[in-house]
Structures are given as C-alpha cells and as structure tokens.
Design a protein around this motif. Structure first.
Motif, PDB file in Angstrom:
ATOM      1  N   PHE A  80      -5.401  -6.582  -5.272  1.00  0.00           N
ATOM      2  CA  PHE A  80      -4.057  -6.479  -4.646  1.00  0.00           C
ATOM      3  C   PHE A  80      -3.079  -6.268  -6.088  1.00  0.00           C
ATOM      4  CE2 PHE A  80      -6.224  -8.618  -1.407  1.00  0.00           C
ATOM      5  CZ  PHE A  80      -5.916  -7.800  -0.279  1.00  0.00           C
ATOM      6  N   HIS A  81      -2.335  -5.389  -5.848  1.00  0.00           N
ATOM      7  CA  HIS A  81      -1.513  -5.278  -7.244  1.00  0.00           C
ATOM      8  C   HIS A  81       0.114  -4.937  -6.362  1.00  0.00           C
ATOM      9  CE1 HIS A  81      -4.650  -4.621  -9.991  1.00  0.00           C
ATOM     10  NE2 HIS A  81      -5.109  -3.716  -9.150  1.00  0.00           N
ATOM     11  N   LEU A  82       1.118  -5.349  -7.044  1.00  0.00           N
ATOM     12  CA  LEU A  82       2.319  -5.154  -6.546  1.00  0.00           C
ATOM     13  C   LEU A  82       3.016  -3.958  -6.664  1.00  0.00           C
ATOM     14  CD1 LEU A  82       3.632  -8.696  -7.893  1.00  0.00           C
ATOM     15  CD2 LEU A  82       2.846  -8.249  -5.577  1.00  0.00           C
ATOM     16  N   ASN A  83       3.538  -3.131  -5.772  1.00  0.00           N
ATOM     17  CA  ASN A  83       4.362  -1.917  -5.758  1.00  0.00           C
ATOM     18  C   ASN A  83       5.657  -2.147  -6.508  1.00  0.00           C
ATOM     19  OD1 ASN A  83       5.680  -2.797  -3.720  1.00  0.00           O
ATOM     20  ND2 ASN A  83       4.839  -1.595  -2.339  1.00  0.00           N
TER      21      ASN A  83
ATOM     22  N   GLY B 278       7.898  -4.930  -5.170  1.00  0.00           N
ATOM     23  CA  GLY B 278       7.341  -6.304  -5.355  1.00  0.00           C
ATOM     24  C   GLY B 278       6.375  -6.785  -4.315  1.00  0.00           C
ATOM     25  N   LEU B 279       5.703  -5.601  -3.423  1.00  0.00           N
ATOM     26  CA  LEU B 279       4.968  -6.123  -2.291  1.00  0.00           C
ATOM     27  C   LEU B 279       3.409  -5.701  -2.802  1.00  0.00           C
ATOM     28  CD1 LEU B 279       6.961  -4.788   0.766  1.00  0.00           C
ATOM     29  CD2 LEU B 279       6.792  -7.190  -0.113  1.00  0.00           C
ATOM     30  N   PRO B 280       2.584  -6.691  -2.225  1.00  0.00           N
ATOM     31  CA  PRO B 280       1.087  -6.275  -2.613  1.00  0.00           C
ATOM     32  C   PRO B 280       0.532  -4.942  -1.976  1.00  0.00           C
ATOM     33  CG  PRO B 280       1.302  -8.100  -1.265  1.00  0.00           C
ATOM     34  CD  PRO B 280       2.742  -7.803  -1.693  1.00  0.00           C
ATOM     35  N   GLU B 281      -0.151  -4.151  -2.590  1.00  0.00           N
ATOM     36  CA  GLU B 281      -0.835  -3.179  -1.787  1.00  0.00           C
ATOM     37  C   GLU B 281      -2.381  -3.248  -2.266  1.00  0.00           C
ATOM     38  OE1 GLU B 281       0.970   0.454  -3.214  1.00  0.00           O
ATOM     39  OE2 GLU B 281       2.544   0.224  -1.487  1.00  0.00           O
ATOM     40  N   THR B 282      -3.271  -2.951  -1.325  1.00  0.00           N
ATOM     41  CA  THR B 282      -4.625  -2.899  -1.643  1.00  0.00           C
ATOM     42  C   THR B 282      -5.400  -1.833  -2.111  1.00  0.00           C
ATOM     43  OG1 THR B 282      -4.474  -3.784   0.672  1.00  0.00           O
ATOM     44  CG2 THR B 282      -6.824  -3.262  -0.049  1.00  0.00           C
ATOM     45  N   TYR B 283      -6.080  -2.222  -3.256  1.00  0.00           N
ATOM     46  CA  TYR B 283      -6.778  -1.378  -4.176  1.00  0.00           C
ATOM     47  C   TYR B 283      -8.529  -1.302  -3.846  1.00  0.00           C
ATOM     48  CZ  TYR B 283      -2.790   0.168  -6.913  1.00  0.00           C
ATOM     49  OH  TYR B 283      -1.608   0.697  -7.050  1.00  0.00           O
ATOM     50  N   LEU B 284      -8.937  -0.344  -3.637  1.00  0.00           N
ATOM     51  CA  LEU B 284     -10.387  -0.299  -3.141  1.00  0.00           C
ATOM     52  C   LEU B 284     -11.023   0.147  -4.477  1.00  0.00           C
ATOM     53  CD1 LEU B 284     -13.090  -0.795  -1.589  1.00  0.00           C
ATOM     54  CD2 LEU B 284     -12.620   1.330  -0.325  1.00  0.00           C
ATOM     55  N   ASN B 285     -11.779  -0.482  -5.279  1.00  0.00           N
ATOM     56  CA  ASN B 285     -12.534   0.144  -6.524  1.00  0.00           C
ATOM     57  C   ASN B 285     -11.460   1.142  -7.398  1.00  0.00           C
ATOM     58  OD1 ASN B 285     -15.106  -0.851  -5.868  1.00  0.00           O
ATOM     59  ND2 ASN B 285     -15.712   0.957  -4.812  1.00  0.00           N
ATOM     60  N   GLY B 286     -10.291   0.287  -7.809  1.00  0.00           N
ATOM     61  CA  GLY B 286      -9.507   1.006  -8.348  1.00  0.00           C
ATOM     62  C   GLY B 286      -8.534   1.994  -7.880  1.00  0.00           C
ATOM     63  N   LYS B 287      -8.666   2.453  -6.591  1.00  0.00           N
ATOM     64  CA  LYS B 287      -8.059   3.468  -5.938  1.00  0.00           C
ATOM     65  C   LYS B 287      -6.782   2.651  -4.768  1.00  0.00           C
ATOM     66  CE  LYS B 287      -7.979   7.200  -2.741  1.00  0.00           C
ATOM     67  NZ  LYS B 287      -8.965   7.986  -1.741  1.00  0.00           N
TER      68      LYS B 287
ATOM     69  N   ALA C 260       6.301 -15.488   1.958  1.00  0.00           N
ATOM     70  CA  ALA C 260       5.927 -15.512   0.401  1.00  0.00           C
ATOM     71  C   ALA C 260       6.910 -15.051  -0.188  1.00  0.00           C
ATOM     72  CB  ALA C 260       4.538 -14.625   0.279  1.00  0.00           C
ATOM     73  N   LYS C 261       7.738 -13.869  -0.230  1.00  0.00           N
ATOM     74  CA  LYS C 261       8.484 -13.531  -1.200  1.00  0.00           C
ATOM     75  C   LYS C 261       9.702 -14.503  -1.254  1.00  0.00           C
ATOM     76  CE  LYS C 261      10.850  -9.122  -1.946  1.00  0.00           C
ATOM     77  NZ  LYS C 261      11.163  -7.708  -1.956  1.00  0.00           N
ATOM     78  N   GLN C 262       9.902 -15.165  -0.126  1.00  0.00           N
ATOM     79  CA  GLN C 262      11.106 -16.084   0.260  1.00  0.00           C
ATOM     80  C   GLN C 262      10.987 -17.314  -0.755  1.00  0.00           C
ATOM     81  OE1 GLN C 262      13.801 -16.337   3.250  1.00  0.00           O
ATOM     82  NE2 GLN C 262      13.089 -14.597   4.551  1.00  0.00           N
ATOM     83  N   ILE C 263       9.777 -17.911  -0.439  1.00  0.00           N
ATOM     84  CA  ILE C 263       9.398 -18.977  -1.287  1.00  0.00           C
ATOM     85  C   ILE C 263       8.678 -18.914  -2.676  1.00  0.00           C
ATOM     86  CG2 ILE C 263       9.311 -20.173   0.977  1.00  0.00           C
ATOM     87  CD1 ILE C 263       6.072 -19.958   0.759  1.00  0.00           C
ATOM     88  N   GLY C 264       8.541 -17.665  -3.026  1.00  0.00           N
ATOM     89  CA  GLY C 264       7.972 -17.472  -4.573  1.00  0.00           C
ATOM     90  C   GLY C 264       6.427 -17.570  -4.446  1.00  0.00           C
ATOM     91  N   TYR C 265       5.719 -17.283  -3.324  1.00  0.00           N
ATOM     92  CA  TYR C 265       4.374 -17.543  -3.195  1.00  0.00           C
ATOM     93  C   TYR C 265       3.560 -16.252  -3.255  1.00  0.00           C
ATOM     94  CZ  TYR C 265       4.039 -22.680  -1.890  1.00  0.00           C
ATOM     95  OH  TYR C 265       4.264 -24.007  -1.865  1.00  0.00           O
ATOM     96  N   ILE C 266       2.437 -16.142  -3.779  1.00  0.00           N
ATOM     97  CA  ILE C 266       1.542 -15.101  -3.587  1.00  0.00           C
ATOM     98  C   ILE C 266       1.028 -14.735  -2.308  1.00  0.00           C
ATOM     99  CG2 ILE C 266      -0.530 -13.774  -4.531  1.00  0.00           C
ATOM    100  CD1 ILE C 266      -0.088 -15.612  -7.124  1.00  0.00           C
TER     101      ILE C 266
END
Length: 229
Positions: A72-75, A78-87, A24-30
């Motif tokens: 999912f929010h980027l750190n 630039g990598l996505p991290e998982t959020y559960l109910n805002g945490k 995803a990072k190399q081809i500019g995808y999510i």
C-alpha cells in the motif's frame, strides 16, 4: 494517548473501507484494506489465466502465492492505494469481474494464511485501522477496538451500484450487483476457513440509515472511550 489496533469487520459494500480510511486519517493511524489484498490476489489469478469459468487452478496459485507481492502506497491525497507486484491496481481490483470471483479466492486456506501473516506483520507496531471479514476474529483477536458493520442488502447494493456508475460502468445493472452481493454474503458466512462472524466483544454498527458524518462521530466517540480509559 496509547496506540491501539482497530478492527472493522462486516458485510461487503457497507462502507467499511470509507469509514476506516476516514477514521485512520482523523486519528493519525495507518489504514490497511485487507479486502483489497484478497482482491489483488484475485486480479492476479484473472490476469494469469488461473480461472476456467469459476473453477480456479489452486495448484498453480499455491505455487505462485509466494511471488505475489502486495503493498500500500499513499497517493497525492494521502490515501493508500493497492499495488500488486509494483503496479497500481486500485481501480482494477474494484471491477465486477474481480468482485464476482474474490469470494472463491478468499475461501482458500493457504491464501488466507498468507494474507493473515502479512496483515499481522503490518500491525505489530499498532496504530492501525484494518477492515475486512475476519480482522477481529482471526487476524487481531486481541484488538482493543472491534467494530462489526452491517446494513440492509438492498441499501448496500444501491451504494455499490452508485459507485460503479460514478466510475463509468454503464453495463452492470442494480440487479447484477444485488445478486452478486447476496452470493458473496452467503459464501463469506458459510466458508470453512475464517467465516464472516461477529466477534463476541465487537460493537455492532448498523449504518443502513446513517450519514457519513454520523458514522464518524460514532466511531470517534468509541475510540476516545477506549483510548482514554
């Protein structure tokens, strides 16, 4: 170049998430980690005492599922991290406790329906890479690029064991990991709802003896073939 949906399915601990993130990072995808979504629901069940041993209070979970918010929010990298109910729960969902129970949660039809609906919403605009167990068969059966990843069980167990050690887990043994992995494989393949199977039009990738660079070269070649035709 046209945007497509890339579905990467396969067994646990075979590096699907790592390769999907890199692609995803190399081809500019999510990148969307569908497995993390089921892990997040499992963590919610553990934290809210919905488990009694391996028995899950499905009625309570059914009542709660609408209140479980996964994002999912980027750190900073630039990598996505998982959020559960805002945490941020990216680290918590990778524990052996979650690993030992996620197949129980992910086999429940109403959980899968809720997660699939959310995943399909995320993929409406295309330009995504999603990995999991049923992405190419259930979530995006019309995905333009489908990959099914496999590797020897012992090799997958060693990878997972090394990952746990690198994160400071000195209690879990290799045998624990291998036993858990084989149990998850069996549950994933035999569950009634969306079992793990290779889609008829998926490309098989056995990465037992491939380096990360070799995998990426393989994936990029397939991606270019599909998007330039």
């Amino acid at each position: 170049m046209k945007k497509i949906v890339i579905a990467i399915d396969g067994f646990s601990s075979n590096g699907k998430s790592t390769m999907a993130k890199s692609l995803a990072k190399q081809i500019g995808y999510i990148y969307i980690d569908s497995g993390a979504m089921y892990r997040a629901v499992t963590l919610y069940c553990i934290d809210n005492h919905l488990f009694n041993g391996d028995k899950l209070d499905e009625e309570r979970l059914h009542n709660d599922i609408k209140n479980i918010k996964i994002e999912f929010h980027l750190n900073k990298e630039g990598l996505p991290e998982t959020y559960l109910n805002g945490k941020n729960v990216e680290s918590d969902i990778r524990s052996m406790e979650v690993s030992s129970k996620v197949s129980i949660v992910s086999a429940i039809p109403f959980v899968r329906h809720a997660m699939v609906a959310l995943q399909q919403e995320m993929g409406k605009l295309k330009g995504i890479v999603m990995d999991g167990r049923d992405i190419g068969t259930v979530v995006f059966p019309q995905a333009e690029m489908k990959v099914f990843v496999t590797a020897d069980a012992e090799i997958r167990a060693q990878r997972r064991f090394d990952e746990l050690r690198s994160k400071g887990d000195t209690q879990t043994t290799y045998e624990d990991v291998l036993e858990n992995l084989r149990a998850r494989d069996h549950m994933d393949q035999t569950r009634a709802e969306s079992p793990l199977v290779k889609a008829d039009d998926a490309i098989l990738l056995d990465n037992s003896y491939m380096t990360i660079d070799e995998q990426m070269q393989w994936l990029l070649e397939k991606f270019k073939q599909i998007t330039t035709n």
